[in-house]
Design a protein around this motif. Structure first.
Motif, PDB file in Angstrom:
ATOM      1  N   GLU A   1      -5.687  10.072   6.929  1.00 56.17           N
ATOM      2  CA  GLU A   1      -5.648   8.885   6.131  1.00 56.17           C
ATOM      3  C   GLU A   1      -4.123   8.193   5.952  1.00 56.17           C
ATOM      4  O   GLU A   1      -3.619   7.073   5.702  1.00 56.17           O
ATOM      5  N   ALA A   2      -3.249   9.299   5.525  1.00 54.10           N
ATOM      6  CA  ALA A   2      -1.828   8.939   5.085  1.00 54.10           C
ATOM      7  C   ALA A   2      -1.250  10.508   4.986  1.00 54.10           C
ATOM      8  O   ALA A   2      -1.533  11.492   5.122  1.00 54.10           O
ATOM      9  N   VAL A   3       0.248  10.071   4.696  1.00 52.65           N
ATOM     10  CA  VAL A   3       1.126  11.071   4.478  1.00 52.65           C
ATOM     11  C   VAL A   3       1.514  10.940   3.120  1.00 52.65           C
ATOM     12  O   VAL A   3       1.893   9.797   2.466  1.00 52.65           O
ATOM     13  N   SER A   4       1.668  12.153   2.287  1.00 54.78           N
ATOM     14  CA  SER A   4       2.107  12.293   0.982  1.00 54.78           C
ATOM     15  C   SER A   4       2.989  13.160   0.748  1.00 54.78           C
ATOM     16  O   SER A   4       2.839  14.395   1.426  1.00 54.78           O
ATOM     17  N   PHE A   5       3.824  13.378  -0.095  1.00 57.61           N
ATOM     18  CA  PHE A   5       4.786  14.330  -0.454  1.00 57.61           C
ATOM     19  C   PHE A   5       5.648  13.932  -1.911  1.00 57.61           C
ATOM     20  O   PHE A   5       5.679  12.882  -2.370  1.00 57.61           O
TER      21      PHE A   5
ATOM     22  N   GLU B   1      12.776  21.228   3.889  1.00 55.73           N
ATOM     23  CA  GLU B   1      13.702  21.368   2.717  1.00 55.73           C
ATOM     24  C   GLU B   1      13.866  20.222   2.066  1.00 55.73           C
ATOM     25  O   GLU B   1      14.205  20.295   1.056  1.00 55.73           O
ATOM     26  N   ALA B   2      13.448  19.130   2.494  1.00 51.00           N
ATOM     27  CA  ALA B   2      13.545  17.734   1.992  1.00 51.00           C
ATOM     28  C   ALA B   2      12.271  17.414   1.083  1.00 51.00           C
ATOM     29  O   ALA B   2      12.096  16.477   0.210  1.00 51.00           O
ATOM     30  N   THR B   3      11.085  17.985   1.284  1.00 47.60           N
ATOM     31  CA  THR B   3       9.847  17.785   0.926  1.00 47.60           C
ATOM     32  C   THR B   3       9.262  18.879  -0.159  1.00 47.60           C
ATOM     33  O   THR B   3       9.440  19.772   0.206  1.00 47.60           O
ATOM     34  N   LYS B   4       8.254  18.329  -1.116  1.00 47.63           N
ATOM     35  CA  LYS B   4       7.585  19.261  -1.566  1.00 47.63           C
ATOM     36  C   LYS B   4       5.881  18.778  -1.480  1.00 47.63           C
ATOM     37  O   LYS B   4       5.723  17.668  -1.669  1.00 47.63           O
TER      38      LYS B   4
ATOM     39  N   ILE C   1       5.725   9.994  -2.995  1.00 47.51           N
ATOM     40  CA  ILE C   1       5.786   9.191  -1.788  1.00 47.51           C
ATOM     41  C   ILE C   1       4.326   9.307  -1.289  1.00 47.51           C
ATOM     42  O   ILE C   1       3.569  10.247  -1.136  1.00 47.51           O
ATOM     43  N   TYR C   2       3.902   8.121  -1.160  1.00 48.81           N
ATOM     44  CA  TYR C   2       2.609   7.952  -0.319  1.00 48.81           C
ATOM     45  C   TYR C   2       2.813   6.851   0.973  1.00 48.81           C
ATOM     46  O   TYR C   2       3.145   5.676   0.685  1.00 48.81           O
TER      47      TYR C   2
ATOM     48  N   TYR D   1       0.868  -1.163   0.062  1.00 43.11           N
ATOM     49  CA  TYR D   1       0.030  -0.149   0.063  1.00 43.11           C
ATOM     50  C   TYR D   1       0.930   1.551  -0.113  1.00 43.11           C
ATOM     51  O   TYR D   1       0.377   2.612  -0.094  1.00 43.11           O
ATOM     52  N   CYS D   2       2.007   1.058   0.300  1.00 48.64           N
ATOM     53  CA  CYS D   2       3.076   2.349   0.335  1.00 48.64           C
ATOM     54  C   CYS D   2       3.589   2.499  -1.122  1.00 48.64           C
ATOM     55  O   CYS D   2       3.873   1.624  -1.810  1.00 48.64           O
TER      56      CYS D   2
END
Length: 135
Positions: A68-72, A58-61, A83-84, A38-39
């Motif tokens: 429900e989730a972390v995404s970037f 600085e590392a993510t946009k 990334i999800y 699922y990742c």
């Protein structure tokens, strides 16, 4: 004492709060993930079923930490990757500089039919829906 089944998990709220604490104090927040199907993670960086991700500003946009989730988006070996991470797969968040952080229990990701409801669409923004073979 356990939470009633209809209450949302505290994990996303604690994750966001600790991320903010790290950012406010000049620390770099890192998130450890138990990777499964699922990742959406660059698999070449997964070691023993886990990956540690820098989730600092600085590392993510387009960092989104929803319930429900972390995404970037982030760069891996110079290439931008989406990334999800479903919230149940987050193991920990901590400050890289001093190791202060918190761990979470790893939970199974709920799929349609397990609880009699259809889960929210877990497709990250900007990505078309996809099909996954289930055996």
């Amino acid at each position: 004492m356990s939470l009633p089944a209809d209450l949302p998990s505290t994990k996303p709220y604690l994750l966001r709060a600790f991320w903010e604490w790290c950012s406010d104090n000049g620390f770099t927040p890192h998130m450890t993930v138990a990777v499964d199907d699922y990742c959406r993670i660059p698999q070449e960086f997964v070691k023993k079923g886990e990956i540690v991700l820098n989730i600092g500003m600085e590392a993510t946009k387009n960092l989104q930490m929803k319930n429900e989730a972390v995404s970037f988006q982030a760069r891996f070996s110079g290439a931008v990757r989406d990334i999800y991470v479903p919230m149940p797969r987050v193991i920990a968040i901590y400050a890289r500089e001093n190791g202060v952080g918190m761990g979470f229990p790893v939970e199974a990701v709920k799929t349609a039919g397990e609880d009699g409801k259809t889960p929210p669409d877990d497709t990250p923004p900007g990505r078309p829906p996809y099909l996954r073979r289930v055996k």
